[in-house]
Motif scaffolding. Structure first.
Motif, short mmCIF file in Angstrom:
data_model
loop_
_atom_site.label_atom_id
_atom_site.label_comp_id
_atom_site.label_asym_id
_atom_site.label_seq_id
_atom_site.Cartn_x
_atom_site.Cartn_y
_atom_site.Cartn_z
N LEU A 1 0.82 -1.20 0.00
CA LEU A 1 0.00 0.00 0.00
C LEU A 1 0.86 1.26 0.00
CD1 LEU A 1 -2.82 -0.99 2.55
CD2 LEU A 1 -2.81 -1.24 0.06
N ALA A 2 1.95 1.25 0.76
CA ALA A 2 2.84 2.41 0.83
C ALA A 2 3.51 2.66 -0.52
CB ALA A 2 3.90 2.19 1.91
N ASP A 3 3.99 1.60 -1.15
CA ASP A 3 4.68 1.77 -2.43
C ASP A 3 3.73 2.25 -3.53
OD1 ASP A 3 6.95 0.95 -1.17
OD2 ASP A 3 7.08 -1.01 -2.15
N HIS A 4 2.50 1.73 -3.50
CA HIS A 4 1.52 2.16 -4.50
C HIS A 4 1.18 3.64 -4.31
CE1 HIS A 4 -1.48 1.62 -7.56
NE2 HIS A 4 -2.49 1.89 -6.74
N TYR A 5 1.06 4.06 -3.06
CA TYR A 5 0.82 5.47 -2.76
C TYR A 5 1.96 6.32 -3.30
CZ TYR A 5 0.16 9.67 0.14
OH TYR A 5 -0.02 10.96 0.58
N MET A 6 3.19 5.92 -3.03
CA MET A 6 4.35 6.68 -3.49
C MET A 6 4.42 6.75 -5.00
SD MET A 6 7.09 5.18 -0.72
CE MET A 6 8.51 6.07 -1.36
N ASP A 7 4.09 5.65 -5.66
CA ASP A 7 4.15 5.60 -7.12
C ASP A 7 3.19 6.59 -7.77
OD1 ASP A 7 6.07 3.64 -7.04
OD2 ASP A 7 4.69 1.98 -7.40
N GLY B 1 2.33 6.68 9.13
CA GLY B 1 2.38 5.27 8.77
C GLY B 1 3.73 4.84 8.24
N MET B 2 4.36 5.71 7.45
CA MET B 2 5.67 5.35 6.89
C MET B 2 6.78 5.43 7.92
SD MET B 2 5.70 6.56 2.94
CE MET B 2 4.46 5.95 1.78
N TYR B 3 6.68 6.36 8.87
CA TYR B 3 7.64 6.34 9.97
C TYR B 3 7.50 5.05 10.78
CZ TYR B 3 9.08 11.24 9.41
OH TYR B 3 9.61 12.43 8.94
N GLU B 4 6.26 4.64 11.01
CA GLU B 4 6.01 3.37 11.71
C GLU B 4 6.61 2.21 10.93
OE1 GLU B 4 4.71 0.96 14.74
OE2 GLU B 4 4.32 3.13 14.70
N LEU B 5 6.36 2.20 9.64
CA LEU B 5 6.86 1.14 8.77
C LEU B 5 8.39 1.11 8.77
CD1 LEU B 5 5.87 -1.05 6.83
CD2 LEU B 5 5.73 0.70 5.03
N ALA B 6 9.00 2.28 8.75
CA ALA B 6 10.47 2.35 8.76
C ALA B 6 11.06 1.75 10.02
CB ALA B 6 10.92 3.81 8.61
N GLY B 7 10.33 1.82 11.12
CA GLY B 7 10.80 1.24 12.36
C GLY B 7 10.63 -0.26 12.44
N LEU B 8 9.98 -0.84 11.44
CA LEU B 8 9.67 -2.28 11.47
C LEU B 8 10.42 -3.09 10.43
CD1 LEU B 8 5.79 -1.87 11.88
CD2 LEU B 8 7.42 -2.52 13.67
N VAL B 9 10.73 -2.47 9.29
CA VAL B 9 11.44 -3.22 8.24
C VAL B 9 12.90 -3.41 8.65
CG1 VAL B 9 9.91 -2.47 6.39
CG2 VAL B 9 11.92 -1.09 6.94
N LYS B 10 13.49 -4.52 8.22
CA LYS B 10 14.87 -4.84 8.58
C LYS B 10 15.87 -4.29 7.56
CE LYS B 10 13.33 -7.15 12.08
NZ LYS B 10 13.35 -6.50 13.41
N ASP B 11 15.46 -4.26 6.31
CA ASP B 11 16.35 -3.83 5.24
C ASP B 11 16.64 -2.33 5.37
OD1 ASP B 11 17.48 -4.54 2.38
OD2 ASP B 11 16.41 -2.64 2.17
N GLU B 12 17.91 -1.98 5.41
CA GLU B 12 18.30 -0.58 5.62
C GLU B 12 17.88 0.33 4.46
OE1 GLU B 12 19.48 0.90 8.35
OE2 GLU B 12 19.22 -1.03 9.34
N ALA B 13 17.91 -0.21 3.25
CA ALA B 13 17.50 0.60 2.10
C ALA B 13 16.01 0.91 2.17
CB ALA B 13 17.84 -0.13 0.79
N LEU B 14 15.21 -0.09 2.57
CA LEU B 14 13.77 0.14 2.74
C LEU B 14 13.51 1.14 3.86
CD1 LEU B 14 11.68 -3.16 2.47
CD2 LEU B 14 11.55 -1.12 1.05
N LYS B 15 14.23 0.98 4.95
CA LYS B 15 14.07 1.88 6.09
C LYS B 15 14.31 3.33 5.65
CE LYS B 15 15.79 0.19 9.84
NZ LYS B 15 14.60 -0.14 10.66
N LYS B 16 15.41 3.54 4.93
CA LYS B 16 15.72 4.88 4.44
C LYS B 16 14.67 5.39 3.47
CE LYS B 16 19.44 7.64 2.34
NZ LYS B 16 18.53 8.41 1.50
N LYS B 17 14.19 4.49 2.62
CA LYS B 17 13.17 4.87 1.64
C LYS B 17 11.94 5.44 2.33
CE LYS B 17 10.01 2.48 -1.57
NZ LYS B 17 9.75 1.18 -2.24
N TYR B 18 11.46 4.78 3.38
CA TYR B 18 10.24 5.22 4.04
C TYR B 18 10.48 6.43 4.93
CZ TYR B 18 8.29 0.98 2.11
OH TYR B 18 7.88 0.00 1.25
N ILE B 19 11.64 6.50 5.55
CA ILE B 19 11.96 7.69 6.34
C ILE B 19 12.05 8.91 5.43
CG2 ILE B 19 13.78 8.84 7.66
CD1 ILE B 19 14.37 6.15 9.00
N ASP B 20 12.74 8.78 4.33
CA ASP B 20 12.89 9.91 3.40
C ASP B 20 11.54 10.35 2.85
OD1 ASP B 20 15.59 9.82 3.84
OD2 ASP B 20 16.11 8.94 1.90
#
Length: 408
Positions: free
Chosen positions: A282-288, A321-340
């Protein structure tokens, strides 16, 4: 050695050029977004507005066009918890005891919701945003008791045959047994209660609700229906609807935000990776599909775009929601993606186009509530301010700890 006039002119020109360059860099540096400064300014503004209000059982909801002051609703309005909740965030950010007193005064009248028979799913919005934040920040045991009672009240709307919480009992004539995407946000109250002295069944029914929502309300195109209709006797999913979006199969911006945030919390509380995968989809579709300026139109499929109203509230919800998501994903690239991404939404909301300043008593301009009913279109709405304050608090903590913050 003497300096000729042409050489002197050249030296002076180079010195001026250097000074000009330095000045330009300095200006750019000072324009860097300062989330703490914005947060403190917001807290000060909210403190001043709250001090002017004397009816603590009346809660800001919106500011009508060409007006400067909030319009108010009563305790039973679904938006009643957002103003005290935003005050709790202002207190958290500032440490100002006067704001704490104001938050307590506006929270107290909502106690009745916990002990009144449930007639809608919004108990989480009303009680968890107010008493939940109050308890998190103060540890007040009375607040805890009220939260546990509110969770039990919300649970009375659960139907084990369908496996979800009934959202709108008053709308069964229109949608039959209905569950809406917004209801994902109310599950946090149930998850919290199950961990803090409430019945374990609260966890079970919250998890079931999230599973059924994921199976039936999340669509294959990675957007969501606003409303899911079910057969109350058999539990069969009948069909999806919109209520506040442009069309049943369109992408209603705030609904997408409820989904991103709600499924991230469901994963945080259950560890079920399917919820995490859903939040990511859902987050990626929103961003797209997001416009370049980072603030969505009220519905991504409104044919009037770009002449359709925006929804700042959706941007604020998705940021949280994306800050929450960033705190849950393990992949650092994904974490940065959602924080940014989340930070870019907060910055956009903090721009002169969206931050109200002295225009009115609210924090944010340009939210859209219920476009099909011509209600609250392109106006400040209190839940936009609530989630904006939450996002700023999250960003401030992130900046201080250099890691994404999970708010629980």
């Amino acid at each position: 050695m003497s300096i000729t006039k042409p050489v002197l002119v050249l030296v002076l020109f180079l010195m001026l050029a250097c000074n000009s360059t330095k000045k330009e860099v300095s200006t750019t540096d000072s324009a860097v977004f300062n989330s703490d400064k914005v947060l403190q300014q917001n807290a000060t503004k909210m403190k001043e507005v709250a001090a002017s209000l004397t009816n603590f059982d009346s809660f800001p909801r919106n500011v009508k066009n060409n007006k400067t002051d909030w319009d108010f609703v009563g305790v039973t309005d679904w938006c009643s918890g957002f103003w005290p909740g935003a005050l709790w965030y202002a207190y958290e950010a500032s440490g100002d005891e006067q704001i704490k007193v104001q938050a307590e005064k506006f929270t107290a009248p909502l106690k009745t919701i916990a002990y009144t028979p449930a007639d809608n799913h919004d108990i989480g919005f009303m009680v968890y945003c107010s008493y939940g934040n109050g308890y998190r920040l103060t540890g007040n045991e009375e607040y805890k008791e009220i939260l546990l009672a509110a969770a039990d009240t919300l649970a009375t709307l659960y139907n084990p045959t369908v496996g979800t919480i009934l959202s709108w009992p008053s709308q069964k004539h229109k949608f039959k047994y209905n569950t809406i995407i917004d209801n994902m946000m109310n599950l946090e109250l149930l998850f919290w209660a199950a961990k803090n002295g409430g019945d374990q069944k609260l966890y079970d029914l919250a998890k079931s609700h999230a599973e059924k929502t994921m199976q039936h309300i999340v669509r294959k195109d990675d957007a969501v229906y606003h409303v899911g209709s079910f057969d109350e006797e058999t539990g069969e999913f009948l069909r999806g609807y919109t209520h506040q979006g442009y069309a049943t199969e369109s992408m209603w911006a705030r609904g997408q935000g409820w989904g991103v945030y709600g499924f991230a919390v469901a994963y945080r509380e259950t560890g079920d990776k399917a919820f995490l995968d859903t939040a990511i989809r859902l987050a990626d579709h929103y961003m797209d599909r997001l416009p370049e300026d980072k603030i969505p139109f009220w519905d991504f499929d409104d044919p009037k775009i770009p002449n359709a109203p925006r929804d700042a509230s959706a941007a604020a919800v998705v940021a949280c929601g994306m800050y929450e998501l960033a705190g849950l994903v393990k992949d650092e690239a994904l974490k940065k993606k959602y924080i940014d991404a989340a930070t870019s939404y907060v910055e956009a909301l903090s721009s002169k186009e969206y931050l109200s300043g002295d225009v009115n008593q609210a924090l944010l301009l340009h939210s859209t509530g219920h476009y099909p009913k011509n209600s609250e279109i392109d106006v400040p709405i209190v839940y936009a301010d609530y989630y904006y304050m939450e996002a700023l608090v999250r960003l401030n903590k992130l900046n201080k700890t250099n890691s994404a913050v999970v708010m629980k």
